[in-house]
Design an enzyme around this catalytic site. Sequence first.
Site, mmCIF file in Angstrom:
data_model
loop_
_atom_site.group_PDB
_atom_site.id
_atom_site.type_symbol
_atom_site.label_atom_id
_atom_site.label_comp_id
_atom_site.label_asym_id
_atom_site.label_seq_id
_atom_site.Cartn_x
_atom_site.Cartn_y
_atom_site.Cartn_z
ATOM 1 N N LYS B 49 0.849 -1.193 0.000
ATOM 2 C CA LYS B 49 0.000 0.000 0.000
ATOM 3 C C LYS B 49 0.886 1.244 0.000
ATOM 4 C CE LYS B 49 -3.929 1.723 2.812
ATOM 5 N NZ LYS B 49 -4.730 1.434 4.026
ATOM 6 N N SER B 131 -9.613 1.428 3.159
ATOM 7 C CA SER B 131 -8.753 2.272 2.354
ATOM 8 C C SER B 131 -7.713 1.478 1.550
ATOM 9 C CB SER B 131 -8.020 3.265 3.258
ATOM 10 O OG SER B 131 -7.162 2.574 4.142
ATOM 11 N N SER B 155 -9.767 -1.229 7.173
ATOM 12 C CA SER B 155 -9.240 -0.886 5.852
ATOM 13 C C SER B 155 -8.631 -2.044 5.062
ATOM 14 C CB SER B 155 -8.194 0.218 5.976
ATOM 15 O OG SER B 155 -8.830 1.446 6.192
#
Lengths: 521, 486
Positions: B49, B131, B155
């Site tokens: 990420k 996310s 997330s």
Amino acid sequence: MSRLAPQGAGRLCKVCRHAIARRSYATTSNDGWETVIGLEIHAQLRTRRKLFSEAKLSYDAPANTHVGLFDAAFPGALPVLDLNAVRLSILTALVLQCNINSRSTFDRKHYFYHDIPAAYQITQHYNPIARSGKLQISAGEYGSSRDISVGIQQLQIEQDTAKSQQVGGDRLVDLNRAGTGLMEIVTDPDMRSAEEAGAFVRKLQALLRRVGSGDGDMEKGNLRIDANVSVNRPGEPFRTRCEIKNLNSVRFLQQAIECERKRHIAHYTSSSSPLERETRGMNELTGQTYSLRLKEDAEDYRYMPDTNLPALVIPPSYTEKLRTELPEMPWQTSSRLREKYSLAQKELDTLLALDEFTAGGAQYFEDVVQGLDKPGLARRSLNLIVHDTLGGLNRLGRSWSPLVIPAQLMREIVLGLDDGTVSGSTAKTIISHLTSLHPHKPRPTTLEPLLIQLNLQSKPTSSADLEIWCQRAIQAVPTAAAAVKDGKLSVVGRLIGEVMAVSQGRADPKKARQVLLRLLK
Amino acid sequence: MRSTCCRRAAAQTIAARTSAIHPVPYSWVNPDAPGPSSGPLAGRAIAIKDNISYISSPTSCSSLILQDYNPPYSATCVESLVEAGAHITGQTKMDEFGMGSQTTHLPPHYTPVHNPASPSPGEPPRSAGGSSGGSAAAVAEGSCWAALGTDTGGSVRLPASYCGVVGLKPSYGLISRHGIVSYADSLDCVGILAKTTDITRQVFSILSHPDEKDMTCVSSSSRKLANEILDSHQSKITPTSTHPLIGIRIGLPLQTHLPAPHVQTPPSLLEHLQSLGATLHPVDIPSFKMALPAYYVLASAEASSNLGRYGGGWVGSKIGDNEGEFVGESGEERRKRIRSGRFGPEVKKRILAGTYALSADEFNNTYLKALHLRSTLRRQFNSIFRIPHPLRPSHTAPTKGIDILLHPTAFRTAPLLDSSTERGQSEYLQDLLTVPASLAGLPALSVPAGKLNDGWPVGMSLTGQWGMEDLIFRIAEGVEKWDKTR
């Protein structure tokens, strides 16, 4: 954090106990006003690395060369607490007779400024590592004229900020200092004069050095003081206090207190309105304080627990272990030596100031006088150390170390002076030789080789010369000669001294003794 | 500009590797081909990420304020992957600083992330969740073997559920956060996304170790203790070949049972788990409902603190081409300009909310209350597990307690990407079922559990006592078995 006002409205106020009047009637100055002073001290922790990063501490390294990822607030870098900073803080708190918090925590204090890259300072707002201590100062100590006990509200560990300076239109920031560990020590408003505030700071400096937790160097900014000052009529409640920020010498502290005292009194005698509560600065050139901001304008620091740092759990067993490791404090050493050896305070103070970190001066003195039970020898030793040795070093601009004159050698000199085998002039010659010697040159640890090297040993003189010197001595001090003749052999030393003087140090005192005894049989 | 070229490179490289109609889940693709490597993850392509620091790539957290930030170091978790032989294949898009549930809070020049789990090519694009939506989409589309995400309130689990992959949020403190750009430190966890529980387990075993650069990363002695507790527990419930889950007590929280059309735990899954030997038990966790407001107060408060560093003259203060226009502005003016221009609206909203929660007048009534709710929730979790919390030795676990909690990860399938009505408040609601485990620091894994009527995947969450990842993996494999046989 010393740059800004301490608290947002409505939060626990560090000096809030200021409002609780503690009466002390002996301290009113003759103008009918009493001055009340509380201090907030930021002392840099004397560690090798920064509080939360591996970067080394440095005072004068090129700018921005000692910066860890965390010190520059790089995204993702986390704080890693230096346990040595914790140890030193606990030791300091123990000497200040504080209660050690077995579970203290770290909090963030938020504000935006270029000297704090993370936009928060890590401090211990809600649960400081230590609370409720005191530092007692006796009359005469560090310039205080009365016995006082200064309460310590709390001692907390926190980060220092970066250094910044204005150069032309640019603001330059050096992160070398950013993240250095500090102890913030907050006192109760227990001091009543500039003199007492100065005494507190000096005693604290001595404490920090002896514990090894700080160097107390105000010139370098390693110890900084904020002073809260108010005045009131004796017996009446405390009045409005003002805080003077960032005082970096005892002299400026005292000037600032005096200036504030006068300003407050002038206000109260000319106006019926209350004094505005302010944060003030100090102009070091004029010795005057000036307003920085009103307290109502104080920032809200939005204190929040720092969840990157687990609670600091200190088992009581660890605290007790540290307690046993505490060194004797300089004031304790001073009173112990003074009582044991009947020494003069002035010389003692000089001795203790020799090496405040390890008490090397006192240790050296005790090595020299170890086993010298005869009264007066200790005092003579101290004089040789303080006046002859230090005097010599000072003239040459050299610093003292226990190696300049090894303790065993100093002992021999003291003993020789006492039994007359070393003359005063020989002692002086030896001391002056050793103090002028390059500090790294090795020294003999006994007297004999030095006497030979410096050609100071009692020379092989003809027995005829010795006879003549002895006869001159007997003539010079007839009373002593008569006493010896009457069997008072202890007086013979006086005659030997005379022989040494007459012979300009060339006579062998042992042989002279024999000759004198023969002549006076 | 290094990052700009990297992004261009990303677009080109990925275009060849994925369907051309799907915008890419990557913000950066490693231009270097994987070299020869050895180790347990040798040759494995793993995406990370965009809030996980990697020295070879920019790390922007999908924020303009970090647009040209190249970290001078790699996160501990990335170093562990590389040491184990893995190839970091790219960095994945995310909601700015992890704030969002749909990977829609992106810089204006980013293409969106589309959910690759579409039942048919004609479907309007749906969100991959957030996310860590880029990481979930990258796994789902098959462009990497596994991906790292971060999970603050769901997330990793939510996008896993929406994209039909496995997503693990481990116990807080098992994987080092050193190098993870902080959103909310007390909640942030590095998470793992993969197609199967087995791959998730393999990656987890590489990442779960102590790290002296993160004081919240637990010591080996705490890990050993957790393993001993689990071993002693498992020794009492020895699986048999016909009943691999014999003796396992599965709790079904009353508070997670939502009426249709919300996602519900499939009855056939429950029957399957019972057929494997597990027993089912309803459990009551009253604080579950208070978790969401507590979470948003705490996460926003911590975010307002963590994001204070950007735009102040240090990180995130790029001197732009037009900087000449601002000569003479004060530091405060500059900070205002950069922070208001470069943070996205959702980030600004949470910074403001967090600043408010920490302000002197609100602190007691907002932040402290949220902390109180959090500790109440933790206590309630501890009162239902029969496995004791390894880090809280004083607490005694109820013998009639459960081993694991089972409930849907999300109350719905992936929302449509371009529907404005899906935004706003409902975005926060998507975290409803995931934040309790985050607040309690417990391990939770979302495992694919079939599809809803609309043809889109749903995931079931398994939440265990702290440090009981192995137990969760075991039961997740039971769920996978059911999923396959359908």
